[in-house]
Motif scaffolding. Structure first.
Motif, PDB file in Angstrom:
ATOM      1  N   VAL A  84       0.222  -5.001   7.742  1.00  0.00           N
ATOM      2  CA  VAL A  84       1.520  -5.059   8.404  1.00  0.00           C
ATOM      3  C   VAL A  84       2.316  -3.806   8.044  1.00  0.00           C
ATOM      4  O   VAL A  84       2.258  -3.333   6.905  1.00  0.00           O
ATOM      5  CB  VAL A  84       2.299  -6.338   8.027  1.00  0.00           C
ATOM      6  N   LYS A  85       3.014  -3.278   9.007  1.00  0.00           N
ATOM      7  CA  LYS A  85       3.798  -2.057   8.820  1.00  0.00           C
ATOM      8  C   LYS A  85       5.234  -2.328   9.229  1.00  0.00           C
ATOM      9  O   LYS A  85       5.495  -2.692  10.385  1.00  0.00           O
ATOM     10  CB  LYS A  85       3.205  -0.924   9.664  1.00  0.00           C
ATOM     11  N   ILE A  86       6.149  -2.177   8.286  1.00  0.00           N
ATOM     12  CA  ILE A  86       7.575  -2.296   8.571  1.00  0.00           C
ATOM     13  C   ILE A  86       8.106  -0.870   8.701  1.00  0.00           C
ATOM     14  O   ILE A  86       8.135  -0.112   7.734  1.00  0.00           O
ATOM     15  CB  ILE A  86       8.299  -3.079   7.469  1.00  0.00           C
ATOM     16  N   LEU A 126       0.813  -1.211   0.000  1.00  0.00           N
ATOM     17  CA  LEU A 126       0.000   0.000   0.000  1.00  0.00           C
ATOM     18  C   LEU A 126       0.848   1.263   0.000  1.00  0.00           C
ATOM     19  O   LEU A 126       0.410   2.308  -0.473  1.00  0.00           O
ATOM     20  CB  LEU A 126      -0.925   0.023   1.222  1.00  0.00           C
ATOM     21  N   CYS A 127       2.036   1.178   0.566  1.00  0.00           N
ATOM     22  CA  CYS A 127       2.862   2.380   0.682  1.00  0.00           C
ATOM     23  C   CYS A 127       4.332   2.021   0.687  1.00  0.00           C
ATOM     24  O   CYS A 127       4.750   1.095   1.393  1.00  0.00           O
ATOM     25  CB  CYS A 127       2.498   3.133   1.961  1.00  0.00           C
ATOM     26  N   LEU A 140       7.147   0.788   5.079  1.00  0.00           N
ATOM     27  CA  LEU A 140       6.610  -0.138   4.092  1.00  0.00           C
ATOM     28  C   LEU A 140       5.331  -0.724   4.679  1.00  0.00           C
ATOM     29  O   LEU A 140       5.363  -1.344   5.750  1.00  0.00           O
ATOM     30  CB  LEU A 140       7.618  -1.243   3.789  1.00  0.00           C
ATOM     31  N   VAL A 141       4.213  -0.506   3.997  1.00  0.00           N
ATOM     32  CA  VAL A 141       2.907  -0.926   4.510  1.00  0.00           C
ATOM     33  C   VAL A 141       2.274  -1.875   3.500  1.00  0.00           C
ATOM     34  O   VAL A 141       2.240  -1.589   2.299  1.00  0.00           O
ATOM     35  CB  VAL A 141       1.991   0.281   4.748  1.00  0.00           C
ATOM     36  N   ALA A 142       1.767  -3.003   3.990  1.00  0.00           N
ATOM     37  CA  ALA A 142       1.176  -4.004   3.104  1.00  0.00           C
ATOM     38  C   ALA A 142      -0.086  -4.584   3.722  1.00  0.00           C
ATOM     39  O   ALA A 142      -0.182  -4.763   4.939  1.00  0.00           O
ATOM     40  CB  ALA A 142       2.169  -5.123   2.816  1.00  0.00           C
TER      41      ALA A 142
END
Length: 343
Positions: A68-70, A47-48, A53-55
């Motif tokens: 999930v957000k890294i 997503l971003c 990094l967002v998925a």
């Protein structure tokens, strides 16, 4: 973040990138994050791709999907854990936000930290009225002093971000000037006689950090900037685009009616004037950071920096309303216009 380009854990950014499959290093990072969280990465959609990094994970092994957000390289584990603890504390009290998901609150993903929340769906952002109701409900909560939230210090984190920018993006003389301006705005913020005890503030109040979920209810998302501080610090974000970008004031009035106050008139507007310069600085720094990832942002970053430099001056080229763009290459779509249905 500011009126432009803020990114929540649940939604694409204001200038959305199409959802896409992970590739290369992203696949490795997601695999590590999901392994620690106990989630399945099958069918992950990015997503971003910005500081974080967002998925979205559609098939997690949980009763529903997750996001999930890294977190950005250099983000401390304690900061990520604090966000997750706050989200859990809020959901335990019935506040509408995304609940943490996964086996653990925080896990390692390579040299970064990852967390996950329940996916509330690809819904639309809240309305201004709904946003005002969410913030009123947030500010009515008791301050969670046991969670170790920092006291609101908007200048400190911004100065740190300016320091990390390379000279190729922000030359030393420009960096020194920008740091001086941010520090001065921070001094003003500290000097204001804020009313009452510090309460829980979100720190990034605008519509891309909300979502109307599958159940039809509005939710407030993304607690990276949460702190203990004055309620007024949350109220400048909905107000500022009216002045800065010529945004329709009727939506802001809807927010004020739902929240129950108008920061632009409180104490004769003094609080608002103190807060807006810091808000503008955030938008400048965001564009400079984007330039480190995409050189096409250089024109936009230079324009924003010039607007900030001449704010309140007589140069008509940089007078309100500003024409800040949500595109890295053109100024044809100003923030105020592009977000008029979303803020």
């Amino acid at each position: 973040m500011s009126a432009a380009h803020a990114t929540s854990d649940q939604r694409p950014p204001t200038n959305p990138q199409p959802a896409s499959r992970p590739s290369g290093p992203e696949t490795v990072l997601l695999a590590a994050a999901c392994a620690g969280l106990g989630l399945r990465p099958d069918g992950a959609e990015i997503l971003c791709r910005r500081r974080n990094l967002v998925a979205r994970l559609p098939a997690t092994g949980l009763p529903g999907p997750a996001v999930v957000k890294i977190h950005d390289l250099g983000t401390a584990r304690a900061d990520v854990a604090r966000q997750a603890d706050l989200a859990r504390w809020l959901t335990d009290r019935g506040f509408p936000t995304a609940a943490p998901a996964g086996r653990h609150l925080v896990v390692a993903a390579g040299d970064r930290w990852a967390s996950a929340v329940r996916d509330l769906g690809p819904g639309e952002p809240a309305t201004h009225t709904q946003l005002g109701m969410l913030i009123r409900k947030l500010h009515a909560l008791p301050a969670p002093t046991h969670l170790g939230l920092p006291l609101s210090d908007p200048a400190a984190s911004l100065l740190s971000r300016v320091t990390r920018l390379p000279d190729a993006v922000l030359p030393p003389d420009e960096r020194a000037w920008l740091r001086e301006q941010i520090a001065a705005a921070g001094t003003q913020f500290d000097a204001v006689g804020w009313r009452g005890r510090p309460g829980l503030v979100h720190g990034d109040v605008h519509l891309p950090n909300t979502i109307v979920a599958r159940d039809g209810s509005p939710y407030l998302l993304d607690w990276e900037t949460a702190a203990l501080g004055p309620a007024a610090a949350d109220l400048v974000f909905p107000a500022w685009p009216v002045d800065a970008f010529g945004y329709n004031s009727s939506s802001y009035r809807d927010f004020c009616e739902a929240y129950g106050a108008d920061v632009t008139t409180t104490d004769g507007g003094h609080l608002y004037r103190v807060l807006t310069r810091m808000t503008a600085a955030v938008g400048v720094v965001i564009a400079l950071e984007e330039t480190t990832r995409d050189p096409a942002w250089r024109i936009e970053a230079t324009y924003r920096l010039s607007c900030f430099r001449h704010q309140g001056g007589d140069d008509p080229a940089f007078a309100y309303p500003w024409r800040w763009s949500i595109s890295p290459t053109t100024a044809s779509t100003p923030v105020g216009a592009a977000t008029s249905g979303r803020r």
